[in-house]
Structure formats: structure tokens, C-alpha cells
Design an enzyme around this catalytic site. Structure first.
Site, PDB file in Angstrom:
ATOM      1  N   ASP A  77       0.869  -1.183   0.000  1.00  0.00           N
ATOM      2  CA  ASP A  77       0.000   0.000   0.000  1.00  0.00           C
ATOM      3  C   ASP A  77       0.902   1.228   0.000  1.00  0.00           C
ATOM      4  OD1 ASP A  77      -1.845  -2.019   0.411  1.00  0.00           O
ATOM      5  OD2 ASP A  77      -2.947  -0.964   1.989  1.00  0.00           O
TER       6      ASP A  77
ATOM      7  N   LYS B 172      -6.703   3.359  -2.973  1.00  0.00           N
ATOM      8  CA  LYS B 172      -7.086   3.303  -1.557  1.00  0.00           C
ATOM      9  C   LYS B 172      -7.326   4.718  -1.060  1.00  0.00           C
ATOM     10  CE  LYS B 172      -4.932   2.035   2.902  1.00  0.00           C
ATOM     11  NZ  LYS B 172      -3.801   1.324   3.543  1.00  0.00           N
TER      12      LYS B 172
ATOM     13  N   LYS C   5      -9.997   0.201  -2.207  1.00  0.00           N
ATOM     14  CA  LYS C   5      -9.870  -0.132  -0.786  1.00  0.00           C
ATOM     15  C   LYS C   5     -10.269   1.087   0.035  1.00  0.00           C
ATOM     16  CE  LYS C   5      -6.552  -1.384   2.851  1.00  0.00           C
ATOM     17  NZ  LYS C   5      -5.187  -1.879   3.176  1.00  0.00           N
TER      18      LYS C   5
END
Length: 215
Positions: free
Chosen positions: A90, A152, A181
Site C-alpha cells: 500500500d 485506496k 480499498k
């Protein structure tokens, strides 16, 4: 229960997390069947050892939480994390570059990490609370061009978290093979359900067990 658990990255990113807490996180992920554990890079090797042979993935963060590292530093951090056993990364975008209109720089941040291989999941953190809608759309487009797997919403460290509006906006501006996400402020089943309905297919939360046990 298991279907909901598989949406969740069981997360522990606080700076003071201890070895015992990381081991507990991994044990919980195995017990409940979460998609992954998300830990800081220092703990990747331990998490990989604890989860070896299971289908729970090891996720870590790159350029976290500010995104203001050089591209070279992010690439090294990503490569190091993969060598230590990370399966999902991430990464935080260069927020300042995006807000300065330096889109080529922001793109290369993502692309050079993607170029490390296709055998890991790459999620691009926008930090939505700091971006305009136009900037969010631009980062979604850059992420798609760089062949990231996910966009995300947030780090959870910038004062804002995932919103329904942002999840919908991001979902509408990524390529068909990409996913969203939602992370930051997802602390109960109701919020998780709303995020999924808005288009999120992965949830980052440290309230994972509370959510699952409320089913």
C-alpha cells in the site's frame, strides 16, 4: 462470516506496535480468515514467518504516511519489503507533487514500483482528505495507467478517512480490472457495509474483530 472477513486487511500501523502485538495480529488473522495483515515494513519478516503456509497475505506500507519520500527511496522500500515476504504493498502517492500539478512525477512513483513485478498486489493511497475531486480523479487515472491493482482512500494518519462519496468517485474513475480499498474510520459493520455498497472490495481497519463478531 468468512466472506466478510475476506474483505478485510487486519491493520496495525501505530508506531509503538510491539512484537507481541504483531504476533497477536497474525494469530487473529488466521483465526478469523482475514484477507491480510497490514503492518509497518519493519514487521514484514515476522508477519511472513507467522503466516507461512496460510492464505492470509502480508501487506505493508510504502512511503507511509506522508508520501513525501523520493521515488528512489520508495522503490528501495518496496523492493526490500518484497524480499522480506510482503505480498501486498500500500503505497502513498506524492501528495505534494499531485497538488503542484507534477503528474509525471506522481506517475513514476507508482510505475517504478509496479515495474518490480506483477507477483504482488499494488494499492495506491490517495489521501483523499487532502485532495480535490479533480485531483482524486487524476490520481485514479495515473494509477490505472501504471497498472496498479487498487486505489485506496486514506492512510488514517491525516485526520480524515474513507467516505461513501470518495469510494464512489474512485470506483467510477478506475479501469475495469482495478478495485477500491476503503480505509480510515471504518470501525463497525454498518460502515463497512456502506463502503462495500459504494464500490469498495477491500477494507482496511484495526476494528476487524469487533466488526466480525457483530455479524
Amino acid at each position: 462470516m468468512n466472506k466478510t472477513a475476506k474483505l478485510i486487511d487486519h491493520t496495525l500501523l501505530k508506531p509503538g506496535a510491539t512484537e507481541f502485538e504483531i504476533k497477536t495480529l497474525c494469530a487473529e488473522a488466521l483465526k478469523y480468515g482475514f484477507a491480510s495483515v497490514c503492518v509497518n515494513p519493519f514487521w514484514v519478516k515476522l508477519a511472513a514467518s507467522e503466516l507461512e503456509g496460510s492464505d492470509v497475505k502480508v501487506c505493508t506500507v510504502i512511503g507511509f504516511p506522508l508520501g513525501a519520500n523520493t521515488t528512489e527511496a520508495k522503490v528501495f522500500e518496496a523492493k526490500n519489503a518484497l524480499e522480506n515476504g510482503a505480498q501486498e504493498l500500500d503505497m502513498v502517492i506524492n501528495i505534494g507533487a499531485v497538488k503542484s500539478g507534477l503528474y509525471e512525477l506522481a506517475y513514476h512513483d507508482i510505475k517504478l514500483i509496479r515495474d518490480l513485478g506483477k507477483n504482488f498486489v499494488l494499492k495506491v493511497i490517495l489521501e483523499t482528505t487532502l485532495l480535490t475531486d479533480a485531483e482524486k480523479i487524476k490520481v485514479c487515472e495515473l494509477s490505472a495507467c501504471a497498472e496498479a491493482d487498487f486505489v485506496k482512500t486514506s492512510t488514517g494518519f491525516a485526520g480524515g478517512g474513507a467516505t461513501i462519496e470518495d469510494v464512489k468517485l474512485m470506483k467510477a474513475n478506475i479501469s475495469s480490472g482495478m478495485q477500491v480499498k476503503a480505509s480510515g474510520g471504518v470501525r463497525d459493520l454498518e460502515t463497512l457495509t456502506k463502503m462495500v455498497e459504494a464500490g469498495a472490495s477491500r477494507i482496511g481497519t484495526s476494528s476487524s474483530i469487533k466488526i466480525i463478531e457483530s455479524l
